[in-house]
Write a protein that holds these residues in place. Structure first.
Motif, short mmCIF file in Angstrom:
data_model
loop_
_atom_site.label_atom_id
_atom_site.label_comp_id
_atom_site.label_asym_id
_atom_site.label_seq_id
_atom_site.Cartn_x
_atom_site.Cartn_y
_atom_site.Cartn_z
N ALA A 73 0.84 -1.21 0.00
CA ALA A 73 0.00 0.00 0.00
C ALA A 73 0.87 1.25 0.00
O ALA A 73 0.57 2.24 -0.66
N ALA B 227 2.93 6.48 11.85
CA ALA B 227 1.53 6.61 11.44
C ALA B 227 1.45 6.91 9.95
O ALA B 227 2.17 7.76 9.44
N GLY B 228 0.56 6.21 9.27
CA GLY B 228 0.47 6.32 7.82
C GLY B 228 0.27 7.74 7.32
O GLY B 228 0.83 8.15 6.31
N ASN C 281 -8.94 1.33 13.25
CA ASN C 281 -7.98 2.28 12.67
C ASN C 281 -7.60 3.37 13.66
O ASN C 281 -7.32 4.48 13.28
N ASP D 90 2.65 -3.93 13.61
CA ASP D 90 1.35 -4.59 13.52
C ASP D 90 1.05 -5.23 12.17
O ASP D 90 0.05 -5.93 12.04
N LEU E 193 0.69 -8.78 12.79
CA LEU E 193 -0.10 -9.13 13.97
C LEU E 193 -1.06 -10.29 13.72
O LEU E 193 -1.05 -11.29 14.45
N ARG E 194 -1.85 -10.17 12.66
CA ARG E 194 -2.85 -11.20 12.41
C ARG E 194 -2.27 -12.51 11.91
O ARG E 194 -2.97 -13.51 11.84
N LEU E 195 -1.00 -12.49 11.58
CA LEU E 195 -0.37 -13.71 11.05
C LEU E 195 0.41 -14.46 12.11
O LEU E 195 0.54 -15.68 12.04
N LEU F 173 3.23 -13.22 1.68
CA LEU F 173 2.88 -12.30 2.76
C LEU F 173 2.02 -11.14 2.24
O LEU F 173 1.08 -10.70 2.89
N ARG G 83 -1.65 -11.26 2.22
CA ARG G 83 -2.38 -11.20 3.47
C ARG G 83 -2.35 -9.81 4.12
O ARG G 83 -3.18 -9.50 4.96
N ASP H 174 -1.12 -5.51 3.33
CA ASP H 174 -0.42 -4.52 2.51
C ASP H 174 0.26 -3.46 3.38
O ASP H 174 0.66 -2.41 2.91
N ASP H 175 0.38 -3.77 4.64
CA ASP H 175 1.00 -2.86 5.60
C ASP H 175 2.53 -3.02 5.56
O ASP H 175 3.04 -4.01 5.05
#
Lengths: 389, 246
Positions: free
Chosen positions: A20, A50-51, A263, A294, A297-299, A342, A345, A347-348
């Motif tokens: 992203a 922070a984005g 968010n 993060d 995180l979910r992975l 990766l 799963r 785009d961070d």
């Protein structure tokens, strides 16, 4: 400095820009840093910019550097060789074909000379650890409290977190911070607090030097101090930290701080950041520690309880432990973090900072599955203070 | 022996945890009163189909956005928008009302009756509250929910003022974000009572198509947003902020 009595740590870390960010021409806004002290204590830090903050990649880099420096300076006295403070990286050349950032300690803020100068002003902000410090939050489950969003507007934290899932036998678990109460507060708690304050002060100095508002440098910050029998974690925001003991059990020692909404996050730059700071101590002989922003995180964790996901961590640890050449392993790690598998799963931005204690590293490590060859001890090069990106 | 192992072999045994995606709940409150009959309701229905197509084309939004529809014409009705249910009225139950994009089927609204806007808002607020409880119970992360109120008239139910007050309280407490859109003929002042201090928007003509394209883009942006992102919403070409009310 005297040689380390304990075998040196192997530390490998990489950050890669998320797809992203690449698509929007944004740099990787994560930063990593670490330092091993002469007596074997290890400091690790990750910051996630922070984005939407205009210079958060600078903020993240300055925050981890200042955190590591402040901690090291307080624990180990003034740095005798100033060149070490932002020393050259040991692992990996600059300018990989991939979008990862090879560690580039001395030039991490080279894009802006004044930024580099400003970052060093943090020293003035370090509070000596023997100064009076208020006794901070007790170890334990954080309670809901007001926080601030990136704009500094106060907002309620929201309802309490879901209860952590119970640990399966012997395996992944949420570590409980040490229940033992010292008769006096452990001075390390104040050291960590003042080091985070120094990191924040470093960002303020940077903002002033560059004539920008502080929120342009917004980032989260998680730092770990690994002692031989205790692990300290200081955290603002939603990065994560896990640790593995000698028996092979993984525990989550740094849980992401979450607002009500997906968010929202707490940042080091927010007005209430020092109230939001959580410092915990774990009575645990950590053989391995992993910090991550993060993006993973979910992975790597199982929601809702943030339990470590051993099928992620174990093979990763095995691969990095058994690698003969830590530099090459770092490059391979970067390639993995940038891999399609990766990216499908998340785009961070993705960052992973891994550390393993002691001997028995390398291809002949018993942990690699093959028996050790007598007389062949793996010795990693003595690590320099390093900013790893 | 130092064989160079390709990275994908080195890490091939690393397995990813399987966790639910964070959810973004969107409550659509749509005026189906008598005055919407004819071209207005046709354009609104076409707009819903556009929204459906646009969201389904966005991979991340498809996983994260959940839609619920309450039509209000004569009565306020929660519509079944799951699969081939055909938009029949269902009980006001959050788990049934909210449907993820992949399972969503846009209903075909039919116009008739008065405008129980207050009742619709009350139901919408309740469903959103319950959905959030459901998320929390199941450990699912979620974005701040959206409520989108579209009307061409004025509320005809008694007690609508209380419903508006409840909506304003929820918004003030940051429980959700409420947007109101008035179609020509709408009483913008009363509509604005539901979203105060955010002004209601006046739809340009019957630009439902543009409105729903905008909504899909906004939802895409929100569903991708990360901590600290203040994703600005796309420019509103389909309407104007109504500053005549105040």
């Amino acid at each position: 400095m005297s040689a380390s009595a304990a075998p040196p740590w192997r530390v490998i870390g990489r950050s890669v820009a998320g797809s992203a960010h690449v698509a929007r021409n944004l740099p990787c806004q994560d930063a990593l840093a670490w330092r091993e002290l002469p007596d074997g204590r290890l400091i690790l830090a990750v910051a996630d910019g922070a984005g939407s903050a205009a210079r958060s990649e600078l903020g993240a880099a300055a925050a981890v550097e200042a955190m590591v420096e402040a901690l090291a300076r307080t624990l180990d006295g003034p740095i005798s060789d100033g060149a070490e403070a932002l020393g050259p990286d040991v692992a990996g050349p600059a300018g990989d074909a991939s979008s990862s950032h090879a560690a580039d300690g001395g030039r991490s803020l080279a894009s802006d000379r004044s930024g580099a100068a400003a970052a060093s002003d943090w020293r003035a902000a370090v509070i000596p650890f023997d100064a009076e410090e208020p006794d901070l939050s007790e170890p334990g489950t954080p309670t809901p409290r007001s926080g601030t969003d990136a704009l500094g507007a106060a907002q309620p934290l929201g309802t309490s977190q879901p209860a952590p899932s119970s640990a399966s036998a012997g395996q992944a678990a949420l570590a409980s911070p040490s229940a033992a109460r010292d008769s006096a507060p452990d001075p390390l708690r104040a050291v960590l607090h003042s080091s985070v304050a120094a990191a924040r002060a470093g960002l303020q100095a940077l903002a002033e030097a560059q004539g920008r508002p502080l929120r342009d440098y917004a980032c989260t910050l998680t730092a770990v101090l690994a002692l031989s029998d205790r692990l300290w974690v200081a955290q603002i925001g939603d990065s994560v930290a896990v640790a593995r003991d000698a028996a092979g059990n993984w525990q989550t020692v740094g849980r992401p701080q979450k607002g009500e909404y997906a968010n929202e996050a707490w940042f080091l730059t927010a007005d209430g950041a020092m109230d939001q700071l959580e410092i915990h101590a774990f009575d645990l002989e950590a053989q391995q520690v992993i910090l991550s922003s993060d993006g993973l995180l979910r992975l790597m964790l199982q929601l809702p309880g943030f339990a470590p996901h051993a099928p992620f961590l174990e093979p990763l640890a095995r691969a990095l432990t058994s690698a003969a050449d830590p530099e090459r392993a770092g490059q391979q790690l970067a390639a993995f973090l940038a891999s399609d598998r990766l990216r499908a799963r998340t785009d961070d931005d993705i960052s992973l900072l891994w550390a393993a204690r002691g001997s028995d590293l390398g291809p002949n490590s018993p942990r690699a599955g093959s028996p050790p060859v007598p007389g062949n001890t793996d010795t990693d090069p003595a690590p320099s203070p390093t900013l790893v990106r | 022996m130092d064989e160079i192992v390709p990275y994908d072999e080195l890490f091939e045994e690393v397995e990813f945890a399987d966790n639910p995606e964070p959810r973004c709940a969107v409550m659509l409150l749509l005026d189906c009163s008598g005055s919407m009959e004819g071209r207005r309701i046709d354009e609104l229905n076409a707009g819903l189909r556009t929204l459906d197509r646009a969201l389904k084309a966005d991979a991340l939004a498809s996983l994260r956005v959940e839609l619920a529809v309450v039509g209000f014409g004569g009565q306020a009705r929660v519509l079944d928008v799951r699969g081939d249910a055909g938009g029949e009225e269902i009980e006001a139950e959050a788990a049934r009302a909210f449907v993820t994009v992949d399972a969503f089927t846009p209903p075909t609204l039919v116009a008739g009756g008065g405008t129980p806007m207050g009742e619709a808002v009350r139901i919408g607020l309740r469903l959103i509250q319950h959905r959030k409880l459901g998320y929390k119970r199941n450990g699912i992360d979620y974005f701040r929910p959206w409520m989108f109120l579209i009307s061409d008239g004025r509320p005809t139910d008694t007690g609508w003022e209380e419903a508006a007050a409840e909506a304003r309280r929820e918004e003030a407490a940051r429980g959700l974000s409420i947007y109101a859109v008035g179609v020509e003929g709408c009483d913008m002042r009363k509509l604005g009572r539901f979203t105060d201090p955010r002004p209601p928007l006046r739809l340009k003509g019957l630009a439902f198509e543009e409105l729903f394209v905008w909504l899909s883009k906004s939802l895409s942006a929100v569903s991708q947003s990360r901590p600290g992102d203040q994703s600005p919403l796309p420019p509103i070409g389909w309407g104007e902020i109504d500053t005549s009310v105040g």
